[in-house]
Design a protein around this motif. Sequence first.
Motif, PDB file in Angstrom:
ATOM      1  N   THR A   2     -33.782  -3.549  18.825  1.00  0.00           N
ATOM      2  CA  THR A   2     -33.777  -4.895  18.241  1.00  0.00           C
ATOM      3  C   THR A   2     -33.101  -4.859  16.875  1.00  0.00           C
ATOM      4  O   THR A   2     -33.362  -3.978  16.082  1.00  0.00           O
ATOM      5  N   ASN A   4     -32.286  -5.963  13.005  1.00  0.00           N
ATOM      6  CA  ASN A   4     -33.107  -6.407  11.888  1.00  0.00           C
ATOM      7  C   ASN A   4     -32.625  -7.798  11.497  1.00  0.00           C
ATOM      8  O   ASN A   4     -31.638  -7.953  10.777  1.00  0.00           O
ATOM      9  N   SER A   6     -33.737 -10.068   9.529  1.00  0.00           N
ATOM     10  CA  SER A   6     -33.787 -10.467   8.126  1.00  0.00           C
ATOM     11  C   SER A   6     -32.585  -9.962   7.331  1.00  0.00           C
ATOM     12  O   SER A   6     -32.298 -10.483   6.258  1.00  0.00           O
ATOM     13  N   GLN A   7     -31.872  -8.972   7.848  1.00  0.00           N
ATOM     14  CA  GLN A   7     -30.698  -8.449   7.153  1.00  0.00           C
ATOM     15  C   GLN A   7     -29.403  -9.106   7.624  1.00  0.00           C
ATOM     16  O   GLN A   7     -28.348  -8.870   7.050  1.00  0.00           O
TER      17      GLN A   7
END
Length: 69
Positions: A2, A4, A6-7
């Motif tokens: 998966t 990231n 949020s980045q």
Amino acid sequence: MTPNLSQMTNAELKQYLSKHRNDEEAFRSALKVLMQRRDPANRQPYPFDLANPESEVEAILREKFNQAE
């Protein structure tokens, strides 16, 4: 694996949403991250966190329509 979420940039998140529009879990996760980045002054409740999403979203829309008139 998966990513990231949020980045990712907003553009990358939008592409991810487009690619995973049929995967409910992936779509919700990415949409939640994208919506958290919005300006708090314009923020509306996330529909999946509402107790009765249909009626509460309808009430929000009615309020917006009344403001526009």
